[in-house]
Scaffold this motif. Structure first.
Motif, short mmCIF file in Angstrom:
data_model
loop_
_atom_site.label_atom_id
_atom_site.label_comp_id
_atom_site.label_asym_id
_atom_site.label_seq_id
_atom_site.Cartn_x
_atom_site.Cartn_y
_atom_site.Cartn_z
N UNK A 76 0.83 -1.22 0.00
CA UNK A 76 0.00 0.00 0.00
C UNK A 76 0.86 1.26 0.00
N UNK A 77 1.91 1.29 0.82
CA UNK A 77 2.78 2.46 0.87
C UNK A 77 3.52 2.66 -0.45
N UNK A 78 4.00 1.57 -1.03
CA UNK A 78 4.71 1.67 -2.32
C UNK A 78 3.80 2.17 -3.44
N UNK A 79 2.53 1.78 -3.41
CA UNK A 79 1.59 2.16 -4.45
C UNK A 79 0.76 3.39 -4.08
N UNK A 80 0.99 3.91 -2.87
CA UNK A 80 0.30 5.12 -2.38
C UNK A 80 -1.22 5.00 -2.45
N UNK A 81 -1.73 3.82 -2.09
CA UNK A 81 -3.17 3.59 -2.07
C UNK A 81 -3.50 2.42 -1.16
N UNK A 82 -4.73 2.39 -0.69
CA UNK A 82 -5.20 1.27 0.11
C UNK A 82 -5.89 0.26 -0.80
N UNK A 113 -5.53 1.00 6.88
CA UNK A 113 -5.78 2.43 7.14
C UNK A 113 -4.64 3.25 6.59
N UNK A 114 -4.96 4.50 6.28
CA UNK A 114 -3.96 5.47 5.89
C UNK A 114 -4.39 6.80 6.49
N UNK A 115 -3.46 7.45 7.18
CA UNK A 115 -3.76 8.79 7.68
C UNK A 115 -2.73 9.76 7.10
N UNK A 116 -3.23 10.86 6.60
CA UNK A 116 -2.36 11.89 6.05
C UNK A 116 -1.99 12.92 7.10
N UNK A 117 -1.21 13.89 6.70
CA UNK A 117 -0.74 14.92 7.61
C UNK A 117 -1.19 16.29 7.12
N UNK A 118 -1.31 17.21 8.04
CA UNK A 118 -1.62 18.59 7.70
C UNK A 118 -0.34 19.26 7.22
N UNK A 119 -0.44 20.00 6.12
CA UNK A 119 0.70 20.76 5.62
C UNK A 119 0.37 22.23 5.76
N UNK A 120 1.20 22.92 6.47
CA UNK A 120 1.01 24.35 6.75
C UNK A 120 1.97 25.15 5.87
N UNK A 121 1.46 26.20 5.25
CA UNK A 121 2.31 27.07 4.43
C UNK A 121 2.32 28.46 5.04
N UNK A 162 -3.52 -11.54 16.16
CA UNK A 162 -3.40 -10.52 15.12
C UNK A 162 -1.94 -10.09 14.99
N UNK A 163 -1.70 -9.37 13.92
CA UNK A 163 -0.41 -8.74 13.68
C UNK A 163 -0.65 -7.35 13.13
N UNK A 164 0.00 -6.35 13.72
CA UNK A 164 -0.17 -4.96 13.29
C UNK A 164 1.17 -4.43 12.81
N UNK A 165 1.14 -3.76 11.65
CA UNK A 165 2.34 -3.12 11.11
C UNK A 165 1.96 -1.73 10.61
N UNK A 171 4.13 11.12 2.87
CA UNK A 171 2.94 11.94 3.14
C UNK A 171 1.89 11.30 4.02
N UNK A 172 2.15 10.10 4.53
CA UNK A 172 1.11 9.39 5.27
C UNK A 172 1.68 8.27 6.13
N UNK A 173 0.83 7.78 7.00
CA UNK A 173 1.13 6.55 7.74
C UNK A 173 0.15 5.51 7.22
N UNK A 174 0.68 4.36 6.84
CA UNK A 174 -0.13 3.22 6.40
C UNK A 174 -0.12 2.20 7.52
N UNK A 175 -1.28 1.61 7.80
CA UNK A 175 -1.38 0.61 8.86
C UNK A 175 -2.20 -0.58 8.37
N UNK A 176 -1.77 -1.76 8.79
CA UNK A 176 -2.50 -2.99 8.49
C UNK A 176 -2.58 -3.82 9.75
N UNK A 177 -3.77 -4.33 10.04
CA UNK A 177 -3.93 -5.32 11.09
C UNK A 177 -4.55 -6.55 10.45
#
Length: 183
Positions: A76-82, A113-121, A162-165, A171-177
């Motif tokens: 998912x992280x390599x392809x930038x999608x869930x 799951x994927x959570x993005x971050x706020x970018x402030x300019x 379970x296993x969580x990684x 630009x994001x955190x990817x999570x899999x359980x």
């Protein structure tokens, strides 16, 4: 007297570890020093607390399920999608990823799951605002709680392990359980 000192040292050591992990969970994520294990543990703790609240057994950690979770999180992280599927035939479904990692499960399930971050300019300077580890874990688990299918996986009575990684990308955190019940 020796036993008292040993017990005292153990209690002090445990207090230090607890205080250390307590302060780390409130630390803002630093991409140069990302602690994936801490975030995974926080997610696992929140999932198990939710299961306990709903009168379900807690999930034990399982290395095979963690390997399968790593495979999908990386994809998912390599392809930038869930996606619950991959193009690789041997790793296409959660079931096939668990089998490739070592198998031995009667049933499996997967939450992504994927959570993005706020970018402030400010003055044409971009700055990423990273959450704390606690905030990131909370966002991931709350996202799963709000999704009918993910929530069903969390509360499934049959699941025992379970296993969580988690992986921090640019630009994001990817999570899999990955959940399972041994044969």
């Amino acid at each position: 007297m020796k036993i008292i000192w040993i017990v005292l040292l153990i209690v002090l050591g445990m207090s230090f570890v607890w205080a250390q992990s307590s302060s780390n969970r409130q630390a803002t994520i630093n991409p140069q020093k990302f602690d994936a294990e801490l975030l995974s543990q926080l997610i696992e703790g929140k999932i198990n607390a939710l299961r306990t609240q709903k009168k379900r057994d807690q999930l034990a950690n399982n290395i095979i399920l963690k390997k399968a979770a790593l495979t999908q999180t990386t994809y998912c992280a390599d392809h930038k999608k869930l996606s619950h599927e991959q193009r690789n035939r041997k790793l296409r479904t959660p079931w096939e990823r668990v089998a490739e990692a070592g198998g031995g499960f009667e049933i499996v399930g997967e939450n992504l799951a994927m959570i993005g971050f706020t970018i402030e300019t400010i003055d044409k300077q971009k700055r990423v605002l990273y959450p704390t580890y606690e905030e990131a874990a909370e966002r991931i688990v709350n996202g799963w709680r709000k999704s009918k299918g993910h929530y069903k996986n969390i509360l499934e009575k049959s699941y025992e392990q379970s296993g969580v990684v988690v992986i921090l990308s640019e630009n994001a955190i990817y999570a899999t359980q990955v959940f399972g019940k041994l044969k």
